[in-house]
Motif scaffolding. Structure first.
Motif, PDB file in Angstrom:
ATOM      1  N   MET A 189       0.852  -1.174   0.000  1.00  0.00           N
ATOM      2  CA  MET A 189       0.000   0.000   0.000  1.00  0.00           C
ATOM      3  C   MET A 189       0.897   1.237   0.000  1.00  0.00           C
ATOM      4  O   MET A 189       2.119   1.122   0.175  1.00  0.00           O
ATOM      5  CB  MET A 189      -0.903  -0.015   1.234  1.00  0.00           C
ATOM      6  CG  MET A 189      -1.781  -1.257   1.366  1.00  0.00           C
ATOM      7  SD  MET A 189      -3.031  -1.384   0.080  1.00  0.00           S
ATOM      8  CE  MET A 189      -4.183  -0.118   0.620  1.00  0.00           C
ATOM      9  N   PRO A 190       0.331   2.440  -0.185  1.00  0.00           N
ATOM     10  CA  PRO A 190       1.149   3.650  -0.101  1.00  0.00           C
ATOM     11  C   PRO A 190       1.917   3.722   1.214  1.00  0.00           C
ATOM     12  O   PRO A 190       1.456   3.219   2.246  1.00  0.00           O
ATOM     13  CB  PRO A 190       0.118   4.770  -0.210  1.00  0.00           C
ATOM     14  CG  PRO A 190      -1.008   4.165  -0.990  1.00  0.00           C
ATOM     15  CD  PRO A 190      -1.055   2.731  -0.568  1.00  0.00           C
ATOM     16  N   ALA A 191       3.093   4.345   1.197  1.00  0.00           N
ATOM     17  CA  ALA A 191       4.000   4.340   2.349  1.00  0.00           C
ATOM     18  C   ALA A 191       3.330   4.854   3.613  1.00  0.00           C
ATOM     19  O   ALA A 191       3.532   4.295   4.699  1.00  0.00           O
ATOM     20  CB  ALA A 191       5.244   5.157   2.029  1.00  0.00           C
ATOM     21  N   TRP A 192       2.537   5.921   3.503  1.00  0.00           N
ATOM     22  CA  TRP A 192       1.899   6.494   4.689  1.00  0.00           C
ATOM     23  C   TRP A 192       0.904   5.503   5.293  1.00  0.00           C
ATOM     24  O   TRP A 192       0.760   5.411   6.511  1.00  0.00           O
ATOM     25  CB  TRP A 192       1.196   7.807   4.364  1.00  0.00           C
ATOM     26  CG  TRP A 192      -0.006   7.668   3.475  1.00  0.00           C
ATOM     27  CD1 TRP A 192      -0.043   7.753   2.115  1.00  0.00           C
ATOM     28  CD2 TRP A 192      -1.362   7.407   3.884  1.00  0.00           C
ATOM     29  NE1 TRP A 192      -1.312   7.562   1.638  1.00  0.00           N
ATOM     30  CE2 TRP A 192      -2.149   7.354   2.704  1.00  0.00           C
ATOM     31  CE3 TRP A 192      -1.970   7.224   5.126  1.00  0.00           C
ATOM     32  CZ2 TRP A 192      -3.524   7.113   2.731  1.00  0.00           C
ATOM     33  CZ3 TRP A 192      -3.346   6.982   5.156  1.00  0.00           C
ATOM     34  CH2 TRP A 192      -4.100   6.938   3.969  1.00  0.00           C
ATOM     35  N   PHE A 193       0.234   4.727   4.415  1.00  0.00           N
ATOM     36  CA  PHE A 193      -0.737   3.740   4.892  1.00  0.00           C
ATOM     37  C   PHE A 193      -0.018   2.571   5.563  1.00  0.00           C
ATOM     38  O   PHE A 193      -0.438   2.096   6.627  1.00  0.00           O
ATOM     39  CB  PHE A 193      -1.575   3.248   3.708  1.00  0.00           C
ATOM     40  CG  PHE A 193      -2.864   2.581   4.114  1.00  0.00           C
ATOM     41  CD1 PHE A 193      -4.022   3.321   4.256  1.00  0.00           C
ATOM     42  CD2 PHE A 193      -2.913   1.211   4.362  1.00  0.00           C
ATOM     43  CE1 PHE A 193      -5.221   2.707   4.633  1.00  0.00           C
ATOM     44  CE2 PHE A 193      -4.088   0.587   4.737  1.00  0.00           C
ATOM     45  CZ  PHE A 193      -5.246   1.347   4.877  1.00  0.00           C
ATOM     46  N   GLU A 194       1.078   2.118   4.953  1.00  0.00           N
ATOM     47  CA  GLU A 194       1.874   1.041   5.532  1.00  0.00           C
ATOM     48  C   GLU A 194       2.427   1.430   6.901  1.00  0.00           C
ATOM     49  O   GLU A 194       2.613   0.578   7.777  1.00  0.00           O
ATOM     50  CB  GLU A 194       3.040   0.681   4.600  1.00  0.00           C
ATOM     51  CG  GLU A 194       2.637   0.073   3.273  1.00  0.00           C
ATOM     52  CD  GLU A 194       2.406  -1.427   3.359  1.00  0.00           C
ATOM     53  OE1 GLU A 194       2.824  -2.047   4.356  1.00  0.00           O
ATOM     54  OE2 GLU A 194       1.793  -1.987   2.419  1.00  0.00           O
ATOM     55  N   ILE A 224       0.660   0.475  14.417  1.00  0.00           N
ATOM     56  CA  ILE A 224       1.446   1.290  15.350  1.00  0.00           C
ATOM     57  C   ILE A 224       1.687   0.580  16.675  1.00  0.00           C
ATOM     58  O   ILE A 224       2.705   0.818  17.332  1.00  0.00           O
ATOM     59  CB  ILE A 224       0.776   2.660  15.611  1.00  0.00           C
ATOM     60  CG1 ILE A 224      -0.638   2.469  16.165  1.00  0.00           C
ATOM     61  CG2 ILE A 224       0.748   3.498  14.345  1.00  0.00           C
ATOM     62  CD1 ILE A 224      -1.308   3.774  16.566  1.00  0.00           C
ATOM     63  N   TRP A 225       0.785  -0.328  17.079  1.00  0.00           N
ATOM     64  CA  TRP A 225       0.979  -1.037  18.349  1.00  0.00           C
ATOM     65  C   TRP A 225       2.212  -1.935  18.263  1.00  0.00           C
ATOM     66  O   TRP A 225       2.991  -2.020  19.215  1.00  0.00           O
ATOM     67  CB  TRP A 225      -0.248  -1.866  18.698  1.00  0.00           C
ATOM     68  CG  TRP A 225      -1.542  -1.132  18.631  1.00  0.00           C
ATOM     69  CD1 TRP A 225      -2.642  -1.454  17.900  1.00  0.00           C
ATOM     70  CD2 TRP A 225      -1.891   0.090  19.324  1.00  0.00           C
ATOM     71  NE1 TRP A 225      -3.645  -0.534  18.069  1.00  0.00           N
ATOM     72  CE2 TRP A 225      -3.208   0.424  18.947  1.00  0.00           C
ATOM     73  CE3 TRP A 225      -1.221   0.925  20.204  1.00  0.00           C
ATOM     74  CZ2 TRP A 225      -3.869   1.551  19.423  1.00  0.00           C
ATOM     75  CZ3 TRP A 225      -1.874   2.063  20.691  1.00  0.00           C
ATOM     76  CH2 TRP A 225      -3.173   2.358  20.304  1.00  0.00           C
ATOM     77  N   ASP A 226       2.401  -2.606  17.139  1.00  0.00           N
ATOM     78  CA  ASP A 226       3.588  -3.447  16.975  1.00  0.00           C
ATOM     79  C   ASP A 226       4.860  -2.612  17.011  1.00  0.00           C
ATOM     80  O   ASP A 226       5.879  -3.035  17.570  1.00  0.00           O
ATOM     81  CB  ASP A 226       3.509  -4.206  15.649  1.00  0.00           C
ATOM     82  CG  ASP A 226       2.510  -5.342  15.698  1.00  0.00           C
ATOM     83  OD1 ASP A 226       2.812  -6.359  16.344  1.00  0.00           O
ATOM     84  OD2 ASP A 226       1.424  -5.210  15.104  1.00  0.00           O
ATOM     85  N   LYS A 227       4.800  -1.433  16.427  1.00  0.00           N
ATOM     86  CA  LYS A 227       5.983  -0.567  16.421  1.00  0.00           C
ATOM     87  C   LYS A 227       6.253  -0.012  17.816  1.00  0.00           C
ATOM     88  O   LYS A 227       7.414   0.147  18.207  1.00  0.00           O
ATOM     89  CB  LYS A 227       5.785   0.558  15.400  1.00  0.00           C
ATOM     90  CG  LYS A 227       5.715   0.040  13.963  1.00  0.00           C
ATOM     91  CD  LYS A 227       5.551   1.154  12.950  1.00  0.00           C
ATOM     92  CE  LYS A 227       5.567   0.600  11.532  1.00  0.00           C
ATOM     93  NZ  LYS A 227       5.431   1.641  10.505  1.00  0.00           N
ATOM     94  N   LEU A 228       5.209   0.259  18.573  1.00  0.00           N
ATOM     95  CA  LEU A 228       5.385   0.775  19.932  1.00  0.00           C
ATOM     96  C   LEU A 228       5.918  -0.291  20.879  1.00  0.00           C
ATOM     97  O   LEU A 228       6.733  -0.002  21.764  1.00  0.00           O
ATOM     98  CB  LEU A 228       4.048   1.302  20.467  1.00  0.00           C
ATOM     99  CG  LEU A 228       3.601   2.682  19.990  1.00  0.00           C
ATOM    100  CD1 LEU A 228       2.186   2.965  20.485  1.00  0.00           C
ATOM    101  CD2 LEU A 228       4.557   3.767  20.480  1.00  0.00           C
ATOM    102  N   PHE A 229       5.478  -1.535  20.702  1.00  0.00           N
ATOM    103  CA  PHE A 229       5.804  -2.592  21.665  1.00  0.00           C
ATOM    104  C   PHE A 229       6.832  -3.593  21.141  1.00  0.00           C
ATOM    105  O   PHE A 229       7.017  -4.661  21.715  1.00  0.00           O
ATOM    106  CB  PHE A 229       4.524  -3.303  22.098  1.00  0.00           C
ATOM    107  CG  PHE A 229       3.535  -2.392  22.773  1.00  0.00           C
ATOM    108  CD1 PHE A 229       3.842  -1.787  23.992  1.00  0.00           C
ATOM    109  CD2 PHE A 229       2.313  -2.101  22.189  1.00  0.00           C
ATOM    110  CE1 PHE A 229       2.939  -0.931  24.614  1.00  0.00           C
ATOM    111  CE2 PHE A 229       1.401  -1.248  22.804  1.00  0.00           C
ATOM    112  CZ  PHE A 229       1.727  -0.657  24.021  1.00  0.00           C
TER     113      PHE A 229
END
Length: 295
Positions: A189-194, A224-229
């Motif tokens: 998908m577009p980068a912002w969506f990914e 974003i949860w995966d990136k945060l944790f």
């Protein structure tokens, strides 16, 4: 008696929110699966079969029935917590968005627990047992989710102050979104969506058995949860789908119950009681100290 009847009717009305939503989405799911199957056929990469779709549909229907029964049994807990809610939250567009975000946050932890607690993995493994990835894979669910405790993760939403019927609707919206990330037909998908949302690329990683992909990308809607944790991994190499110990079966009952059978077999094996019962909450790969072979 009238109060009991009223509560039962209220519960049925509440469940109707989810069922009507998913019923309306049903034709959409069918159309998208047909389009994907045609697309894959043209590319000579067809992963659909009548047997596969039929089995996954049977699993989806059995899951839906069990889920409906479970909601009827536990909906009283949601209303009880709503009666002592922390906040008065009016039903507005903004509060619905807040509910969807919070539900997604709790879904992340439910999903993560489903991979790291064997009792919960015994249900979730059914979904991961598919060795192919297409939209029909999203239908592969287990009727034992209520037993493993999926509904427990939504209780805090009622206590915070969201009406139980809206909580159920939020869960249904999340599941509907996740249907569309089960595909190989969409590469990126577009980068912002990914960067913000769960996408087919992120979810392919989650379904892969490649060592670097196992137990990653638990997102429902928001990545974003995966990136945060610390559980995010990008898709960098082709995914090998399925589970570590592939079961290679077309039998839906084996798909749903094989891990329950294996887990209780481990519990029954001789040994100290505390090590035997640890199989219920330890990670799926956990072994007793006396099972580990010396190098």
């Amino acid at each position: 008696m009238p109060e009991v009847i009223l509560q039962a009717w209220q519960a049925i009305e509440t469940l109707g929110v989810e069922k009507v939503f998913l019923l309306l989405m049903g034709p959409v799911f069918v159309v998208f699966m047909a389009v994907e199957a045609r697309h894959l056929q043209r590319r000579r990469a067809q992963t659909y079969s009548v047997e596969q779709v039929g089995t996954n549909t049977l699993l989806a229907v059995s899951h839906s029935v069990a889920d409906g029964i479970a909601w009827l049994l536990v909906i009283g807990l949601f209303y009880a917590l709503f009666e002592v809610r922390l906040f008065e939250i009016p039903a507005t567009g903004w509060s619905l968005i807040l509910l969807l975000v919070l539900q997604d946050f709790f879904y992340y932890w439910f999903h993560r627990a489903s991979h790291r607690i064997r009792w919960m993995w015994a249900s979730h493994v059914t979904h991961h047992s598919s060795e192919t990835m297409n939209l029909a894979t999203a239908l592969r669910q287990s009727l034992t989710y209520p037993i493993s405790g999926m509904w427990l993760f939504w209780l805090p939403l009622a206590w915070i102050g969201f009406k139980p019927e809206l909580v159920i609707l939020a869960v249904a919206i999340s599941l509907a979104y996740q249907f569309f990330v089960h595909t190989e037909s969409v590469k990126k998908m577009p980068a912002w969506f990914e960067a913000v949302f769960n996408t087919p690329s992120h979810h392919r990683v989650h379904h892969a058995r490649n060592p670097q992909y196992i137990d990653r990308n638990y997102a429902g809607v928001l990545i974003i949860w995966d990136k945060l944790f610390g559980t995010f991994v990008p898709e960098t190499e082709r995914c090998d789908y399925g589970i570590v110990r592939q079961i290679h079966t077309r039998n839906p009952f084996v798909m749903m119950f094989h891990e329950w059978r294996d887990m209780f077999a481990d519990v029954r094996r001789p040994g100290p009681l505390w090590l035997r019962v640890k199989h219920l909450w330890a990670p799926p790969e956990w072994q007793r100290p006396d099972d580990v072979q010396p190098q």
